[in-house]
Design a protein around this motif. Structure first.
Motif, PDB file in Angstrom:
ATOM      1  N   HIS A  18       0.836  -1.195   0.000  1.00 54.47           N
ATOM      2  CA  HIS A  18       0.000   0.000   0.000  1.00 54.47           C
ATOM      3  C   HIS A  18       0.872   1.248   0.000  1.00 54.47           C
ATOM      4  O   HIS A  18       1.999   1.236   0.503  1.00 54.47           O
ATOM      5  CB  HIS A  18      -0.926  -0.001   1.222  1.00 54.47           C
ATOM      6  CG  HIS A  18      -1.907  -1.124   1.184  1.00 54.47           C
ATOM      7  ND1 HIS A  18      -1.908  -2.150   2.096  1.00 54.47           N
ATOM      8  CD2 HIS A  18      -2.907  -1.403   0.315  1.00 54.47           C
ATOM      9  CE1 HIS A  18      -2.864  -3.007   1.798  1.00 54.47           C
ATOM     10  NE2 HIS A  18      -3.478  -2.581   0.720  1.00 54.47           N
ATOM     11  N   LYS A  37      -2.339   1.168  -4.610  1.00 50.09           N
ATOM     12  CA  LYS A  37      -3.284   0.603  -3.643  1.00 50.09           C
ATOM     13  C   LYS A  37      -3.109   1.372  -2.337  1.00 50.09           C
ATOM     14  O   LYS A  37      -1.980   1.643  -1.911  1.00 50.09           O
ATOM     15  CB  LYS A  37      -3.012  -0.879  -3.418  1.00 50.09           C
ATOM     16  CG  LYS A  37      -3.384  -1.750  -4.603  1.00 50.09           C
ATOM     17  CD  LYS A  37      -3.165  -3.219  -4.294  1.00 50.09           C
ATOM     18  CE  LYS A  37      -3.589  -4.081  -5.466  1.00 50.09           C
ATOM     19  NZ  LYS A  37      -3.344  -5.526  -5.194  1.00 50.09           N
ATOM     20  N   GLN A  49      -4.465   1.826   1.790  1.00 51.56           N
ATOM     21  CA  GLN A  49      -5.208   1.307   2.934  1.00 51.56           C
ATOM     22  C   GLN A  49      -4.588   1.876   4.204  1.00 51.56           C
ATOM     23  O   GLN A  49      -3.365   1.964   4.320  1.00 51.56           O
ATOM     24  CB  GLN A  49      -5.197  -0.216   2.998  1.00 51.56           C
ATOM     25  CG  GLN A  49      -6.130  -0.753   4.067  1.00 51.56           C
ATOM     26  CD  GLN A  49      -6.350  -2.259   3.961  1.00 51.56           C
ATOM     27  OE1 GLN A  49      -5.781  -2.934   3.116  1.00 51.56           O
ATOM     28  NE2 GLN A  49      -7.179  -2.776   4.823  1.00 51.56           N
ATOM     29  N   GLU A  55      -9.114  -1.548   1.507  1.00 53.60           N
ATOM     30  CA  GLU A  55      -8.257  -1.278   0.354  1.00 53.60           C
ATOM     31  C   GLU A  55      -8.971  -0.503  -0.749  1.00 53.60           C
ATOM     32  O   GLU A  55     -10.111  -0.799  -1.099  1.00 53.60           O
ATOM     33  CB  GLU A  55      -7.713  -2.576  -0.218  1.00 53.60           C
ATOM     34  CG  GLU A  55      -6.684  -2.338  -1.315  1.00 53.60           C
ATOM     35  CD  GLU A  55      -6.026  -3.610  -1.775  1.00 53.60           C
ATOM     36  OE1 GLU A  55      -4.979  -3.968  -1.205  1.00 53.60           O
ATOM     37  OE2 GLU A  55      -6.578  -4.245  -2.704  1.00 53.60           O
TER      38      GLU A  55
END
Length: 121
Positions: free
Chosen positions: A18, A36, A38, A92
């Motif tokens: 992430h 990504k 998160q 996510e």
């Protein structure tokens, strides 16, 4: 020129970390990055450039000092240059960023979450 076609979702499937953007393509002096997200990032600014977020999946909150901006799939938001912001995602999120080449993800603050822009293989 079919060798130049890139698929954002396929590229995202190869990302495991992430907050680590990967260059999908470049146009003029700008990079199109897939990432990504998160958890919570760091409060930061980009003093010299706007930053565009396009959410592909999930829900992203971009915290600003005066409000929260909530983005869902297919939503776009531009953080104006110099505006302090802190992205966060409870689950996510897959997103695309569009910003000038050389833009550092942590902006003016640096630190342990600073990414070395990765190339997709």
């Amino acid at each position: 020129m079919s060798d130049d076609v890139r698929n954002a979702l396929s590229a995202l499937s190869n990302i495991s970390e992430h907050w680590q953007p990967h260059r999908l393509a470049s146009i003029n002096d700008y990079d199109l990055k897939v990432v990504k997200l998160q958890g919570e990032f760091v409060w930061h600014t980009h003093p010299d450039t706007d930053e565009l977020f396009l959410v592909l999946s999930g829900e992203l909150t971009i915290q600003l000092r005066d409000r929260d901006v909530i983005l869902g799939p297919n939503d776009v938001f531009v953080v104006p240059k110099g505006v302090e912001h802190c992205p966060k995602a409870a689950a996510e999120v897959q997103a695309i960023l569009f910003e000038p080449q050389g833009t550092v993800n942590t902006g003016h603050v640096g630190g342990s979450m600073t990414s070395n822009l990765r190339e997709l293989g």
